[in-house]
Design a protein around this motif. Structure first.
Motif, PDB file in Angstrom:
ATOM      1  N   ALA A  15      37.240  36.177  34.449  1.00 11.16           N
ATOM      2  CA  ALA A  15      37.308  37.628  34.601  1.00 11.16           C
ATOM      3  C   ALA A  15      37.726  37.976  36.018  1.00 11.16           C
ATOM      4  N   THR A  16      38.408  39.072  36.134  1.00  7.56           N
ATOM      5  CA  THR A  16      38.670  39.687  37.429  1.00  7.56           C
ATOM      6  C   THR A  16      38.030  41.063  37.363  1.00  7.56           C
ATOM      7  N   LEU A  17      37.649  41.577  38.501  1.00  8.04           N
ATOM      8  CA  LEU A  17      36.959  42.856  38.459  1.00  8.04           C
ATOM      9  C   LEU A  17      37.134  43.644  39.738  1.00  8.04           C
ATOM     10  N   PHE A  18      36.933  44.938  39.583  1.00  5.89           N
ATOM     11  CA  PHE A  18      36.771  45.836  40.710  1.00  5.89           C
ATOM     12  C   PHE A  18      35.283  46.180  40.706  1.00  5.89           C
ATOM     13  N   PRO A  19      34.425  45.399  41.407  1.00  7.44           N
ATOM     14  CA  PRO A  19      33.001  45.698  41.392  1.00  7.44           C
ATOM     15  C   PRO A  19      32.676  47.029  42.053  1.00  7.44           C
ATOM     16  N   SER A  20      33.534  47.453  42.944  1.00  5.59           N
ATOM     17  CA  SER A  20      33.420  48.804  43.496  1.00  5.59           C
ATOM     18  C   SER A  20      34.818  49.404  43.556  1.00  5.59           C
ATOM     19  N   PHE A  21      34.864  50.686  43.272  1.00  7.39           N
ATOM     20  CA  PHE A  21      36.142  51.405  43.249  1.00  7.39           C
ATOM     21  C   PHE A  21      35.813  52.846  43.613  1.00  7.39           C
ATOM     22  N   ASN A  22      36.308  53.302  44.752  1.00  7.56           N
ATOM     23  CA  ASN A  22      35.990  54.632  45.235  1.00  7.56           C
ATOM     24  C   ASN A  22      37.272  55.452  45.329  1.00  7.56           C
ATOM     25  N   PRO A  23      37.573  56.259  44.298  1.00  2.60           N
ATOM     26  CA  PRO A  23      38.818  57.029  44.313  1.00  2.60           C
ATOM     27  C   PRO A  23      38.887  58.030  45.471  1.00  2.60           C
ATOM     28  N   ARG A  24      37.770  58.615  45.827  1.00  9.50           N
ATOM     29  CA  ARG A  24      37.762  59.603  46.914  1.00  9.50           C
ATOM     30  C   ARG A  24      38.156  58.960  48.243  1.00  9.50           C
ATOM     31  N   ALA A  25      37.596  57.795  48.538  1.00  4.62           N
ATOM     32  CA  ALA A  25      37.921  57.096  49.778  1.00  4.62           C
ATOM     33  C   ALA A  25      39.184  56.250  49.647  1.00  4.62           C
ATOM     34  N   ALA A  26      39.681  56.097  48.411  1.00  2.39           N
ATOM     35  CA  ALA A  26      40.861  55.273  48.116  1.00  2.39           C
ATOM     36  C   ALA A  26      40.638  53.823  48.547  1.00  2.39           C
ATOM     37  N   THR A  27      39.438  53.313  48.211  1.00  2.00           N
ATOM     38  CA  THR A  27      39.091  51.926  48.517  1.00  2.00           C
ATOM     39  C   THR A  27      38.571  51.238  47.268  1.00  2.00           C
ATOM     40  N   ALA A  28      38.685  49.932  47.280  1.00  2.00           N
ATOM     41  CA  ALA A  28      38.186  49.131  46.162  1.00  2.00           C
ATOM     42  C   ALA A  28      37.847  47.744  46.677  1.00  2.00           C
ATOM     43  N   GLU A  29      37.056  47.045  45.885  1.00  2.00           N
ATOM     44  CA  GLU A  29      36.786  45.634  46.126  1.00  2.00           C
ATOM     45  C   GLU A  29      37.249  44.887  44.885  1.00  2.00           C
ATOM     46  N   VAL A  30      37.859  43.730  45.076  1.00  2.00           N
ATOM     47  CA  VAL A  30      38.323  42.919  43.961  1.00  2.00           C
ATOM     48  C   VAL A  30      37.565  41.593  43.964  1.00  2.00           C
ATOM     49  N   GLY A  31      37.299  41.069  42.770  1.00  2.00           N
ATOM     50  CA  GLY A  31      36.610  39.792  42.657  1.00  2.00           C
ATOM     51  C   GLY A  31      37.110  39.035  41.444  1.00  2.00           C
ATOM     52  N   VAL A  32      36.690  37.776  41.335  1.00  2.00           N
ATOM     53  CA  VAL A  32      37.188  36.934  40.255  1.00  2.00           C
ATOM     54  C   VAL A  32      36.203  35.806  39.954  1.00  2.00           C
ATOM     55  N   LEU A  33      36.214  35.366  38.709  1.00  2.00           N
ATOM     56  CA  LEU A  33      35.571  34.115  38.339  1.00  2.00           C
ATOM     57  C   LEU A  33      36.443  33.464  37.277  1.00  2.00           C
ATOM     58  N   LEU A  34      36.596  32.154  37.387  1.00  2.00           N
ATOM     59  CA  LEU A  34      37.468  31.424  36.465  1.00  2.00           C
ATOM     60  C   LEU A  34      36.856  30.061  36.177  1.00  2.00           C
ATOM     61  N   ALA A  35      36.813  29.712  34.903  1.00  2.00           N
ATOM     62  CA  ALA A  35      36.289  28.407  34.491  1.00  2.00           C
ATOM     63  C   ALA A  35      37.095  27.296  35.153  1.00  2.00           C
ATOM     64  N   SER A  36      36.412  26.235  35.529  1.00  5.11           N
ATOM     65  CA  SER A  36      37.086  25.121  36.204  1.00  5.11           C
ATOM     66  C   SER A  36      38.204  24.534  35.350  1.00  5.11           C
ATOM     67  N   THR A  37      38.088  24.621  34.036  1.00  3.53           N
ATOM     68  CA  THR A  37      39.098  24.071  33.133  1.00  3.53           C
ATOM     69  C   THR A  37      40.419  24.843  33.186  1.00  3.53           C
ATOM     70  N   ALA A  38      40.397  26.049  33.734  1.00  4.85           N
ATOM     71  CA  ALA A  38      41.612  26.870  33.792  1.00  4.85           C
ATOM     72  C   ALA A  38      42.176  26.983  35.205  1.00  4.85           C
ATOM     73  N   ARG A  39      41.577  26.310  36.137  1.00  2.00           N
ATOM     74  CA  ARG A  39      42.019  26.416  37.536  1.00  2.00           C
ATOM     75  C   ARG A  39      43.247  25.560  37.805  1.00  2.00           C
ATOM     76  N   GLY A  40      43.956  25.908  38.879  1.00  2.00           N
ATOM     77  CA  GLY A  40      45.101  25.125  39.318  1.00  2.00           C
ATOM     78  C   GLY A  40      46.409  25.498  38.641  1.00  2.00           C
ATOM     79  N   ARG A  41      46.417  26.599  37.894  1.00  2.00           N
ATOM     80  CA  ARG A  41      47.638  27.039  37.187  1.00  2.00           C
ATOM     81  C   ARG A  41      48.215  28.315  37.766  1.00  2.00           C
ATOM     82  N   GLY A  42      47.618  28.848  38.827  1.00  2.00           N
ATOM     83  CA  GLY A  42      48.099  30.095  39.424  1.00  2.00           C
ATOM     84  C   GLY A  42      47.649  31.336  38.672  1.00  2.00           C
ATOM     85  N   ILE A  43      46.721  31.172  37.743  1.00  2.00           N
ATOM     86  CA  ILE A  43      46.270  32.299  36.924  1.00  2.00           C
ATOM     87  C   ILE A  43      45.625  33.377  37.791  1.00  2.00           C
TER      88      ILE A  43
END
Length: 185
Positions: free
Chosen positions: A79-107
């Motif tokens: 999953a990828t996510l915006f754990p915080s997203f503030n439209p008024r301030a025009a800021t966001a935080e981005v995060g990710v988690l990926l199973a080890s079996t899917a890593r190394g492919r540029g996903i």
């Protein structure tokens, strides 16, 4: 519902409450891959995963806070996510988690790039942050690969399994983002 084809068999799409069973299964199978660095856990049960996803579904309509599933074929691998997203301030935080079996492919690189394109181009965000523990080398490399700037380290800011972790703050501004670097995919 947002859905974006990353390549022939990889798709990024809104992770909805009805995906709770898939998310719980992903966390049961790959939780140890994630929990070393996450300040939250306990979503291996379907009801807990559903509540987690319902929170994002509600926030999506109010602020833009979102969570996207990463599917390879029909399998949820992360999953990828915006754990915080503030439209008024025009800021966001981005995060990710990926199973080890899917890593190394540029996903993750392509998925986060698509999220940055959306945030900057569609939502008019000015600043996106990436936060990670200093020991999380793959996460640090991802921030660097995508052009984020390390701005500082917050000391002992969040607990992971009873141990306080430092948190690096990386950021990229809209004027600095020109799309996925050719060497990053």
């Amino acid at each position: 519902m947002l859905s974006l084809q990353i390549d022939d068999d990889v798709r990024l799409a809104d992770l909805e409450p009805w995906h709770a069973e898939q998310l719980a299964g992903l966390l049961r199978a790959h939780g140890p891959d994630f929990y070393e660095w996450l300040p939250w856990e306990g979503f291996e049960q379907v009801d807990a995963a559903r509540s987690f996803l319902e929170g994002f579904a509600k926030s999506r309509g109010e602020t833009g806070r979102r969570i996207f599933g990463i599917w390879v074929g029909r399998e949820l691998v992360g999953a990828t996510l915006f754990p915080s997203f503030n439209p008024r301030a025009a800021t966001a935080e981005v995060g990710v988690l990926l199973a080890s079996t899917a890593r190394g492919r540029g996903i993750v690189t392509r998925a986060i790039a698509a999220m940055l394109d959306w945030a900057f181009d569609e939502r008019g965000v000015h600043r996106v942050e990436w936060k990670c523990a200093p020991g999380n080398a793959p996460s640090r490399r991802m921030a660097q690969r995508l052009g984020f700037t390390h701005e500082g380290t917050l000391r002992e800011v969040f607990p992971v399994r009873e141990e306080r972790q430092d948190l690096e703050v990386w950021a990229i501004l809209s004027r600095e983002w020109s799309g996925l670097p050719a060497h990053a995919g």
